[in-house]
Motif scaffolding. Structure first.
Motif, PDB file in Angstrom:
ATOM      1  N   LYS A  51       0.800  -1.234   0.000  1.00 25.15           N
ATOM      2  CA  LYS A  51       0.000   0.000   0.000  1.00 25.15           C
ATOM      3  C   LYS A  51       0.835   1.287   0.000  1.00 25.15           C
ATOM      4  CE  LYS A  51      -3.991  -2.182   2.178  1.00 25.15           C
ATOM      5  NZ  LYS A  51      -4.384  -2.834   0.986  1.00 25.15           N
ATOM      6  N   ILE A  52       1.971   1.267  -0.659  1.00 23.88           N
ATOM      7  CA  ILE A  52       2.835   2.449  -0.689  1.00 23.88           C
ATOM      8  C   ILE A  52       2.173   3.594  -1.452  1.00 23.88           C
ATOM      9  CG2 ILE A  52       5.043   3.372  -1.493  1.00 23.88           C
ATOM     10  CD1 ILE A  52       6.242   0.601  -0.905  1.00 23.88           C
ATOM     11  N   LYS A  53       1.561   3.289  -2.589  1.00 26.07           N
ATOM     12  CA  LYS A  53       0.888   4.335  -3.375  1.00 26.07           C
ATOM     13  C   LYS A  53      -0.264   4.929  -2.568  1.00 26.07           C
ATOM     14  CE  LYS A  53      -1.487   5.034  -7.822  1.00 26.07           C
ATOM     15  NZ  LYS A  53      -2.468   5.935  -7.279  1.00 26.07           N
ATOM     16  N   GLU A  54      -1.059   4.080  -1.957  1.00 23.37           N
ATOM     17  CA  GLU A  54      -2.194   4.546  -1.157  1.00 23.37           C
ATOM     18  C   GLU A  54      -1.738   5.449  -0.017  1.00 23.37           C
ATOM     19  OE1 GLU A  54      -5.170   2.522   2.042  1.00 23.37           O
ATOM     20  OE2 GLU A  54      -4.950   1.436   0.146  1.00 23.37           O
ATOM     21  N   LYS A  55      -0.696   5.039   0.679  1.00 23.27           N
ATOM     22  CA  LYS A  55      -0.180   5.827   1.795  1.00 23.27           C
ATOM     23  C   LYS A  55       0.399   7.147   1.310  1.00 23.27           C
ATOM     24  CE  LYS A  55       0.810   1.733   4.545  1.00 23.27           C
ATOM     25  NZ  LYS A  55       1.859   0.820   5.012  1.00 23.27           N
ATOM     26  N   SER A  56       1.069   7.109   0.186  1.00 21.57           N
ATOM     27  CA  SER A  56       1.642   8.325  -0.387  1.00 21.57           C
ATOM     28  C   SER A  56       0.551   9.331  -0.744  1.00 21.57           C
ATOM     29  CB  SER A  56       2.465   7.969  -1.623  1.00 21.57           C
ATOM     30  OG  SER A  56       2.982   9.124  -2.229  1.00 21.57           O
ATOM     31  N   GLU A  57      -0.546   8.840  -1.305  1.00 17.50           N
ATOM     32  CA  GLU A  57      -1.661   9.721  -1.659  1.00 17.50           C
ATOM     33  C   GLU A  57      -2.300  10.326  -0.413  1.00 17.50           C
ATOM     34  OE1 GLU A  57      -4.085   7.159  -4.070  1.00 17.50           O
ATOM     35  OE2 GLU A  57      -2.900   7.577  -5.867  1.00 17.50           O
ATOM     36  N   LYS A  58      -2.379   9.560   0.661  1.00 11.74           N
ATOM     37  CA  LYS A  58      -2.924  10.088   1.912  1.00 11.74           C
ATOM     38  C   LYS A  58      -2.017  11.181   2.480  1.00 11.74           C
ATOM     39  CE  LYS A  58      -5.519   6.003   3.326  1.00 11.74           C
ATOM     40  NZ  LYS A  58      -5.626   4.896   4.293  1.00 11.74           N
ATOM     41  N   ILE A  59      -0.721  10.961   2.414  1.00  8.63           N
ATOM     42  CA  ILE A  59       0.236  11.965   2.895  1.00  8.63           C
ATOM     43  C   ILE A  59       0.129  13.236   2.057  1.00  8.63           C
ATOM     44  CG2 ILE A  59       2.703  12.518   3.087  1.00  8.63           C
ATOM     45  CD1 ILE A  59       3.100   9.506   3.851  1.00  8.63           C
ATOM     46  N   GLU A  60       0.048  13.085   0.742  1.00  8.44           N
ATOM     47  CA  GLU A  60      -0.100  14.250  -0.139  1.00  8.44           C
ATOM     48  C   GLU A  60      -1.367  15.029   0.186  1.00  8.44           C
ATOM     49  OE1 GLU A  60       0.443  13.660  -4.363  1.00  8.44           O
ATOM     50  OE2 GLU A  60       1.984  12.163  -3.971  1.00  8.44           O
ATOM     51  N   ALA A  61      -2.460  14.317   0.443  1.00 10.27           N
ATOM     52  CA  ALA A  61      -3.725  14.979   0.781  1.00 10.27           C
ATOM     53  C   ALA A  61      -3.586  15.753   2.091  1.00 10.27           C
ATOM     54  CB  ALA A  61      -4.847  13.954   0.882  1.00 10.27           C
ATOM     55  N   LEU A  62      -2.896  15.173   3.055  1.00 11.09           N
ATOM     56  CA  LEU A  62      -2.685  15.871   4.318  1.00 11.09           C
ATOM     57  C   LEU A  62      -1.834  17.118   4.122  1.00 11.09           C
ATOM     58  CD1 LEU A  62      -2.035  12.903   6.771  1.00 11.09           C
ATOM     59  CD2 LEU A  62      -3.976  14.476   6.806  1.00 11.09           C
ATOM     60  N   LEU A  63      -0.818  17.009   3.295  1.00 16.85           N
ATOM     61  CA  LEU A  63       0.060  18.146   3.051  1.00 16.85           C
ATOM     62  C   LEU A  63      -0.628  19.243   2.250  1.00 16.85           C
ATOM     63  CD1 LEU A  63       3.428  16.310   2.366  1.00 16.85           C
ATOM     64  CD2 LEU A  63       2.749  17.560   4.426  1.00 16.85           C
ATOM     65  N   ASP A  64      -1.602  18.861   1.433  1.00 19.45           N
ATOM     66  CA  ASP A  64      -2.359  19.847   0.664  1.00 19.45           C
ATOM     67  C   ASP A  64      -3.313  20.640   1.550  1.00 19.45           C
ATOM     68  OD1 ASP A  64      -1.126  19.249  -1.716  1.00 19.45           O
ATOM     69  OD2 ASP A  64      -2.729  17.936  -2.438  1.00 19.45           O
ATOM     70  N   ASP A  65      -3.707  20.061   2.661  1.00 13.36           N
ATOM     71  CA  ASP A  65      -4.590  20.738   3.610  1.00 13.36           C
ATOM     72  C   ASP A  65      -3.751  21.743   4.402  1.00 13.36           C
ATOM     73  OD1 ASP A  65      -6.457  21.523   5.480  1.00 13.36           O
ATOM     74  OD2 ASP A  65      -6.480  19.617   6.550  1.00 13.36           O
ATOM     75  N   SER A  66      -4.059  23.019   4.286  1.00 12.54           N
ATOM     76  CA  SER A  66      -3.217  24.054   4.895  1.00 12.54           C
ATOM     77  C   SER A  66      -3.147  23.933   6.416  1.00 12.54           C
ATOM     78  CB  SER A  66      -3.693  25.443   4.489  1.00 12.54           C
ATOM     79  OG  SER A  66      -5.024  25.644   4.913  1.00 12.54           O
ATOM     80  N   ASP A  67      -4.246  23.552   7.064  1.00 14.17           N
ATOM     81  CA  ASP A  67      -4.217  23.398   8.522  1.00 14.17           C
ATOM     82  C   ASP A  67      -3.273  22.277   8.930  1.00 14.17           C
ATOM     83  OD1 ASP A  67      -6.033  25.433   8.904  1.00 14.17           O
ATOM     84  OD2 ASP A  67      -7.767  24.081   8.954  1.00 14.17           O
ATOM     85  N   THR A  68      -3.395  21.152   8.258  1.00 14.67           N
ATOM     86  CA  THR A  68      -2.551  20.001   8.580  1.00 14.67           C
ATOM     87  C   THR A  68      -1.091  20.295   8.262  1.00 14.67           C
ATOM     88  OG1 THR A  68      -4.390  18.545   8.045  1.00 14.67           O
ATOM     89  CG2 THR A  68      -2.225  17.530   8.215  1.00 14.67           C
ATOM     90  N   SER A  69      -0.833  20.896   7.101  1.00 16.08           N
ATOM     91  CA  SER A  69       0.558  21.139   6.718  1.00 16.08           C
ATOM     92  C   SER A  69       1.235  22.117   7.669  1.00 16.08           C
ATOM     93  CB  SER A  69       0.657  21.616   5.268  1.00 16.08           C
ATOM     94  OG  SER A  69       0.025  22.866   5.105  1.00 16.08           O
ATOM     95  N   SER A  70       0.512  23.105   8.189  1.00 19.48           N
ATOM     96  CA  SER A  70       1.134  24.013   9.133  1.00 19.48           C
ATOM     97  C   SER A  70       1.424  23.308  10.458  1.00 19.48           C
ATOM     98  CB  SER A  70       0.274  25.264   9.356  1.00 19.48           C
ATOM     99  OG  SER A  70      -0.950  24.922   9.945  1.00 19.48           O
ATOM    100  N   LYS A  71       0.529  22.388  10.867  1.00 24.06           N
ATOM    101  CA  LYS A  71       0.783  21.613  12.079  1.00 24.06           C
ATOM    102  C   LYS A  71       2.005  20.717  11.898  1.00 24.06           C
ATOM    103  CE  LYS A  71      -4.044  21.509  13.498  1.00 24.06           C
ATOM    104  NZ  LYS A  71      -5.256  20.698  13.601  1.00 24.06           N
TER     105      LYS A  71
END
Length: 96
Positions: free
Chosen positions: A69-89
């Motif tokens: 599930k490397i691709k799946e996990k990578s996409e989840k990380i990218e989505a978190l980083l795209d979220d400005s609240d999460t990325s600032s945290k």
């Protein structure tokens, strides 16, 4: 088209787990856009052998993604980083 993108992304993650033959055929088919006939002529094998190898390669890529599930996990990380609240945290945590 989505199928092509999906498998080329999986290939980026899992290519080191494939055989040299699988890599050559996959790259010729997906990256160089060669037909099965062109690939078979290039490596002096049957068109059916190329088809079977591409099919096996796709099956292997699916199996690796299902298990790791490397691709799946990578996409989840990218989505978190795209979220400005999460990325600032995350940035705050990393900067400490």
């Amino acid at each position: 088209m989505d199928n092509v993108v999906y498998y080329t992304e999986l290939y980026d993650y899992y290519k080191d787990l494939l055989t040299d033959t699988q890599k050559k055929y996959f790259e010729d088919y997906y990256f160089k856009n060669l037909s099965f006939s062109e690939i078979s002529s290039r490596y002096d094998v049957s068109r059916n052998a190329v088809y079977n190898q591409i099919k096996l390669t796709k099956k292997s890529l699916d199996k690796y993604e299902s298990a790791l599930k490397i691709k799946e996990k990578s996409e989840k990380i990218e989505a978190l980083l795209d979220d400005s609240d999460t990325s600032s945290k995350i940035r705050d945590i990393l900067m400490k």
